[in-house]
Design a protein around this motif. Sequence first.
Motif, PDB file in Angstrom:
ATOM      1  N   UNK A 104      45.453  20.672 -16.644  1.00  0.00           N
ATOM      2  CA  UNK A 104      44.708  21.920 -16.450  1.00  0.00           C
ATOM      3  C   UNK A 104      45.091  22.627 -15.156  1.00  0.00           C
ATOM      4  N   UNK A 105      45.219  23.927 -15.252  1.00  0.00           N
ATOM      5  CA  UNK A 105      45.531  24.759 -14.092  1.00  0.00           C
ATOM      6  C   UNK A 105      44.433  25.799 -13.869  1.00  0.00           C
ATOM      7  N   UNK A 106      44.177  26.636 -14.883  1.00  0.00           N
ATOM      8  CA  UNK A 106      43.188  27.695 -14.761  1.00  0.00           C
ATOM      9  C   UNK A 106      42.406  27.815 -16.058  1.00  0.00           C
ATOM     10  N   UNK A 107      41.097  27.798 -15.951  1.00  0.00           N
ATOM     11  CA  UNK A 107      40.211  28.107 -17.074  1.00  0.00           C
ATOM     12  C   UNK A 107      39.329  29.238 -16.600  1.00  0.00           C
ATOM     13  N   UNK A 108      39.453  30.387 -17.268  1.00  0.00           N
ATOM     14  CA  UNK A 108      38.800  31.589 -16.766  1.00  0.00           C
ATOM     15  C   UNK A 108      38.389  32.500 -17.914  1.00  0.00           C
ATOM     16  N   UNK A 109      37.821  33.627 -17.521  1.00  0.00           N
ATOM     17  CA  UNK A 109      37.368  34.649 -18.461  1.00  0.00           C
ATOM     18  C   UNK A 109      37.806  36.010 -17.928  1.00  0.00           C
ATOM     19  N   UNK A 110      38.344  36.836 -18.809  1.00  0.00           N
ATOM     20  CA  UNK A 110      38.644  38.205 -18.417  1.00  0.00           C
ATOM     21  C   UNK A 110      37.339  38.990 -18.369  1.00  0.00           C
ATOM     22  N   UNK A 125      34.641  31.690 -12.682  1.00  0.00           N
ATOM     23  CA  UNK A 125      33.198  31.418 -12.682  1.00  0.00           C
ATOM     24  C   UNK A 125      32.664  31.391 -14.111  1.00  0.00           C
ATOM     25  N   UNK A 126      33.456  31.962 -15.022  1.00  0.00           N
ATOM     26  CA  UNK A 126      33.092  31.990 -16.433  1.00  0.00           C
ATOM     27  C   UNK A 126      34.282  31.530 -17.261  1.00  0.00           C
ATOM     28  N   UNK A 127      33.989  31.039 -18.451  1.00  0.00           N
ATOM     29  CA  UNK A 127      35.003  30.712 -19.439  1.00  0.00           C
ATOM     30  C   UNK A 127      34.943  31.786 -20.513  1.00  0.00           C
ATOM     31  N   UNK A 128      35.868  31.744 -21.456  1.00  0.00           N
ATOM     32  CA  UNK A 128      35.860  32.709 -22.542  1.00  0.00           C
ATOM     33  C   UNK A 128      34.497  32.786 -23.207  1.00  0.00           C
ATOM     34  N   UNK A 182      32.825  24.794 -12.038  1.00  0.00           N
ATOM     35  CA  UNK A 182      33.141  24.915 -10.614  1.00  0.00           C
ATOM     36  C   UNK A 182      33.744  26.286 -10.309  1.00  0.00           C
ATOM     37  N   UNK A 183      32.912  27.302 -10.205  1.00  0.00           N
ATOM     38  CA  UNK A 183      33.440  28.635  -9.907  1.00  0.00           C
ATOM     39  C   UNK A 183      34.048  28.692  -8.505  1.00  0.00           C
ATOM     40  N   UNK A 184      35.114  29.476  -8.383  1.00  0.00           N
ATOM     41  CA  UNK A 184      35.793  29.555  -7.094  1.00  0.00           C
ATOM     42  C   UNK A 184      36.184  30.977  -6.719  1.00  0.00           C
ATOM     43  N   UNK A 185      36.640  31.776  -7.713  1.00  0.00           N
ATOM     44  CA  UNK A 185      37.188  33.084  -7.361  1.00  0.00           C
ATOM     45  C   UNK A 185      37.093  34.067  -8.509  1.00  0.00           C
TER      46      UNK A 185
END
Length: 157
Positions: free
Chosen positions: A71-77, A91-94, A101-104
């Motif tokens: 895993x590298x990045x799990x995020x939400x647009x 901070x969010x997933x799809x 663990x939100x960071x940026x």
Amino acid sequence: MNFMLNPDTDLTISRVIKAPRARVWSAWAEPRSFEQWWIPEPAKCKVVDMDLRAGGAFQTLMSENGGDFAPHLSACFLDVVEGERIVFTNALLGGWRPAAQPFMTAIITMADHPEGTEYLAQVMHKDNADRNMHAEMGFYDGWGTVIEQLAKRVEAA
């Protein structure tokens, strides 16, 4: 939309890329192209999910030294304006699901420039400690390297 810079919590990096904005956008929007520049070489990137719309999932894996992908990045647009802006957060997933663990949150903007495309990345953190940690982790070297890789890819096309 105007994004205010907070020097206590934000990091920014920019570059003029000597290629048309449409080409820079395509390098971001096409997963196979994106994999070629998103992670500093020699590490490799694999796009697991890139649903480039507000609420869409954004997930990448990374392989270092030829090892297994991890895993590298799990995020939400959060916001996508074709050819102009991409905003994502870990901070969010799809589907707007909360992340563990939100960071940026990152805002990528692309604008026409007389020499090509002005590319700006603004990365926002919840507090000064996270901002400083990201800077110490090598934000400028890492993000600078991937922007350089992006530029080489689209300028050579």
